[in-house]
Design a protein around this motif. Structure first.
Motif, PDB file in Angstrom:
ATOM      1  N   GLN A  19       0.851  -1.192   0.000  1.00 45.01           N
ATOM      2  CA  GLN A  19       0.000   0.000   0.000  1.00 45.01           C
ATOM      3  C   GLN A  19       0.887   1.242   0.000  1.00 45.01           C
ATOM      4  N   THR A  20       0.304   2.369  -0.318  1.00 42.95           N
ATOM      5  CA  THR A  20       1.049   3.625  -0.399  1.00 42.95           C
ATOM      6  C   THR A  20       1.846   3.902   0.867  1.00 42.95           C
ATOM      7  N   GLY A  21       1.305   3.671   2.020  1.00 40.24           N
ATOM      8  CA  GLY A  21       1.985   3.955   3.284  1.00 40.24           C
ATOM      9  C   GLY A  21       3.094   2.987   3.648  1.00 40.24           C
ATOM     10  N   ASP A  22       3.389   2.005   2.813  1.00 41.29           N
ATOM     11  CA  ASP A  22       4.415   0.999   3.121  1.00 41.29           C
ATOM     12  C   ASP A  22       5.821   1.408   2.702  1.00 41.29           C
ATOM     13  N   GLU A  23       5.977   2.542   2.040  1.00 39.50           N
ATOM     14  CA  GLU A  23       7.268   2.923   1.459  1.00 39.50           C
ATOM     15  C   GLU A  23       8.411   2.928   2.481  1.00 39.50           C
ATOM     16  N   ASP A  24       8.219   3.525   3.641  1.00 39.52           N
ATOM     17  CA  ASP A  24       9.284   3.572   4.657  1.00 39.52           C
ATOM     18  C   ASP A  24       9.654   2.169   5.132  1.00 39.52           C
ATOM     19  N   PHE A  25       8.647   1.331   5.329  1.00 42.82           N
ATOM     20  CA  PHE A  25       8.911  -0.047   5.741  1.00 42.82           C
ATOM     21  C   PHE A  25       9.681  -0.791   4.651  1.00 42.82           C
ATOM     22  N   LEU A  26       9.261  -0.635   3.402  1.00 44.25           N
ATOM     23  CA  LEU A  26       9.944  -1.313   2.295  1.00 44.25           C
ATOM     24  C   LEU A  26      11.405  -0.875   2.196  1.00 44.25           C
ATOM     25  N   PHE A  27      11.654   0.410   2.433  1.00 42.41           N
ATOM     26  CA  PHE A  27      13.035   0.899   2.431  1.00 42.41           C
ATOM     27  C   PHE A  27      13.830   0.247   3.567  1.00 42.41           C
ATOM     28  N   ILE A  75       4.689  -9.071   3.962  1.00 44.15           N
ATOM     29  CA  ILE A  75       4.572 -10.274   4.786  1.00 44.15           C
ATOM     30  C   ILE A  75       4.327  -9.817   6.221  1.00 44.15           C
ATOM     31  N   LEU A  76       3.314 -10.405   6.846  1.00 39.63           N
ATOM     32  CA  LEU A  76       2.934 -10.022   8.210  1.00 39.63           C
ATOM     33  C   LEU A  76       2.900 -11.248   9.110  1.00 39.63           C
ATOM     34  N   ARG A  77       3.157 -11.003  10.388  1.00 37.15           N
ATOM     35  CA  ARG A  77       2.892 -12.026  11.402  1.00 37.15           C
ATOM     36  C   ARG A  77       2.057 -11.343  12.459  1.00 37.15           C
ATOM     37  N   ASP A  78       0.875 -11.883  12.673  1.00 37.94           N
ATOM     38  CA  ASP A  78      -0.051 -11.280  13.636  1.00 37.94           C
ATOM     39  C   ASP A  78      -0.199  -9.779  13.383  1.00 37.94           C
ATOM     40  N   GLU A  79      -0.339  -9.417  12.128  1.00 38.18           N
ATOM     41  CA  GLU A  79      -0.553  -8.041  11.662  1.00 38.18           C
ATOM     42  C   GLU A  79       0.680  -7.144  11.719  1.00 38.18           C
ATOM     43  N   GLY A  80       1.804  -7.621  12.252  1.00 39.11           N
ATOM     44  CA  GLY A  80       3.032  -6.829  12.267  1.00 39.11           C
ATOM     45  C   GLY A  80       3.832  -7.068  10.998  1.00 39.11           C
ATOM     46  N   LYS A  81       4.281  -6.000  10.360  1.00 38.28           N
ATOM     47  CA  LYS A  81       5.062  -6.113   9.120  1.00 38.28           C
ATOM     48  C   LYS A  81       6.427  -6.707   9.414  1.00 38.28           C
ATOM     49  N   MET A  82       6.818  -7.689   8.605  1.00 42.49           N
ATOM     50  CA  MET A  82       8.127  -8.297   8.817  1.00 42.49           C
ATOM     51  C   MET A  82       8.899  -8.573   7.542  1.00 42.49           C
ATOM     52  N   GLY A  83       8.299  -8.313   6.383  1.00 45.28           N
ATOM     53  CA  GLY A  83       9.034  -8.557   5.142  1.00 45.28           C
ATOM     54  C   GLY A  83       8.236  -8.174   3.920  1.00 45.28           C
ATOM     55  N   ARG A  84       8.864  -8.452   2.764  1.00 48.28           N
ATOM     56  CA  ARG A  84       8.214  -8.162   1.494  1.00 48.28           C
ATOM     57  C   ARG A  84       8.461  -9.310   0.530  1.00 48.28           C
ATOM     58  N   MET A  85       7.545  -9.452  -0.422  1.00 51.09           N
ATOM     59  CA  MET A  85       7.646 -10.518  -1.404  1.00 51.09           C
ATOM     60  C   MET A  85       7.100  -9.989  -2.724  1.00 51.09           C
ATOM     61  N   VAL A 105      13.641 -11.337  12.186  1.00 55.27           N
ATOM     62  CA  VAL A 105      12.760 -12.490  11.972  1.00 55.27           C
ATOM     63  C   VAL A 105      13.369 -13.517  11.011  1.00 55.27           C
ATOM     64  N   ARG A 106      14.608 -13.285  10.603  1.00 56.81           N
ATOM     65  CA  ARG A 106      15.290 -14.258   9.740  1.00 56.81           C
ATOM     66  C   ARG A 106      15.689 -15.481  10.560  1.00 56.81           C
ATOM     67  N   ASN A 107      15.863 -16.592   9.865  1.00 56.27           N
ATOM     68  CA  ASN A 107      16.302 -17.852  10.471  1.00 56.27           C
ATOM     69  C   ASN A 107      15.309 -18.400  11.495  1.00 56.27           C
ATOM     70  N   GLN A 108      14.023 -18.137  11.249  1.00 56.68           N
ATOM     71  CA  GLN A 108      12.966 -18.687  12.100  1.00 56.68           C
ATOM     72  C   GLN A 108      12.040 -19.608  11.310  1.00 56.68           C
ATOM     73  N   GLY A 109      12.392 -19.906  10.064  1.00 62.55           N
ATOM     74  CA  GLY A 109      11.580 -20.794   9.240  1.00 62.55           C
ATOM     75  C   GLY A 109      10.495 -20.088   8.439  1.00 62.55           C
ATOM     76  N   ILE A 110      10.405 -18.773   8.551  1.00 59.69           N
ATOM     77  CA  ILE A 110       9.348 -18.033   7.856  1.00 59.69           C
ATOM     78  C   ILE A 110       9.567 -18.053   6.346  1.00 59.69           C
ATOM     79  N   GLY A 111      10.796 -17.795   5.912  1.00 63.56           N
ATOM     80  CA  GLY A 111      11.105 -17.848   4.481  1.00 63.56           C
ATOM     81  C   GLY A 111      10.853 -19.236   3.915  1.00 63.56           C
ATOM     82  N   THR A 112      11.244 -20.254   4.668  1.00 62.97           N
ATOM     83  CA  THR A 112      11.007 -21.635   4.225  1.00 62.97           C
ATOM     84  C   THR A 112       9.517 -21.899   4.097  1.00 62.97           C
ATOM     85  N   LEU A 113       8.745 -21.467   5.069  1.00 61.75           N
ATOM     86  CA  LEU A 113       7.291 -21.633   5.031  1.00 61.75           C
ATOM     87  C   LEU A 113       6.702 -20.967   3.781  1.00 61.75           C
TER      88      LEU A 113
END
Length: 170
Positions: A19-27, A75-85, A105-113
């Motif tokens: 979404q438009t407001g995600d720019e800072d997070f994406l950076f 990518i969200l976990r329990d509504e908290g932003k943690m990545g992009r795809m 949040v790396r090395n917790q199996g999320i990318g594998t999932l």
């Protein structure tokens, strides 16, 4: 299938369209993927910021130009932003253009999932999964553990694919 709004993946992991407001997070996510590289430069904070800003804008424009039909997701976990795809689907393949998680949040199996989810989608739709990954980096062996093979090289990148038995290479 990942294609729906706020798609539930598993274990509290969901994705939603950028979404438009995600720019800072994406950076922030992008900058975190370049940290090790920048640590080798000796650049001051201003030089790093200018470089990251330029490269981030170029990456965003490049992805949108090369993959105009791709899905750009948070990518969200329990509504908290943690990545992009970024995923680009064609008649023949599912291309993983980008998958990046924040360092905490790396090395917790999320990318594998997430990759297993994409691979299941590919199996159901009888498609090959393709991606590019920087040569001689840790993700190359991670993708190999997930069933990907190196099929070629492009500049600094390994071209990789995960094919179903009986499905020809792209």
């Amino acid at each position: 299938m990942i294609r729906s709004m706020n798609a539930f993946i598993d274990k509290g992991i969901t994705i939603r369209p950028e979404q438009t407001g995600d720019e800072d997070f994406l950076f922030k996510v992008y900058a975190s993927t370049r940290q090790e590289e920048l640590d080798l430069t000796g650049w001051n904070a201003d030089m790093r910021a200018a470089f990251l800003d330029m490269q981030f804008k170029a990456m965003r424009q490049g992805y949108r130009t090369m993959f105009p039909a791709a899905e750009f997701s948070i990518i969200l976990r329990d509504e908290g932003k943690m990545g992009r795809m970024v995923i680009d689907r064609t008649d023949m393949e599912i291309r993983v253009v980008d998958l990046a998680l924040l360092p905490e949040v790396r090395n917790q199996g999320i990318g594998t999932l997430l990759m297993q989810h994409i691979c299941r989608e590919a199996e159901q739709s009888k498609k090959t999964v393709t991606l590019s990954v920087l040569k001689n980096t840790r993700p190359v062996s991670w993708y190999q553990r997930l069933g990907f093979s190196i099929i070629g090289q492009t500049g600094f990148y390994e071209e990789m694919e995960r094919r179903l038995a009986g499905v020809s290479s792209i």
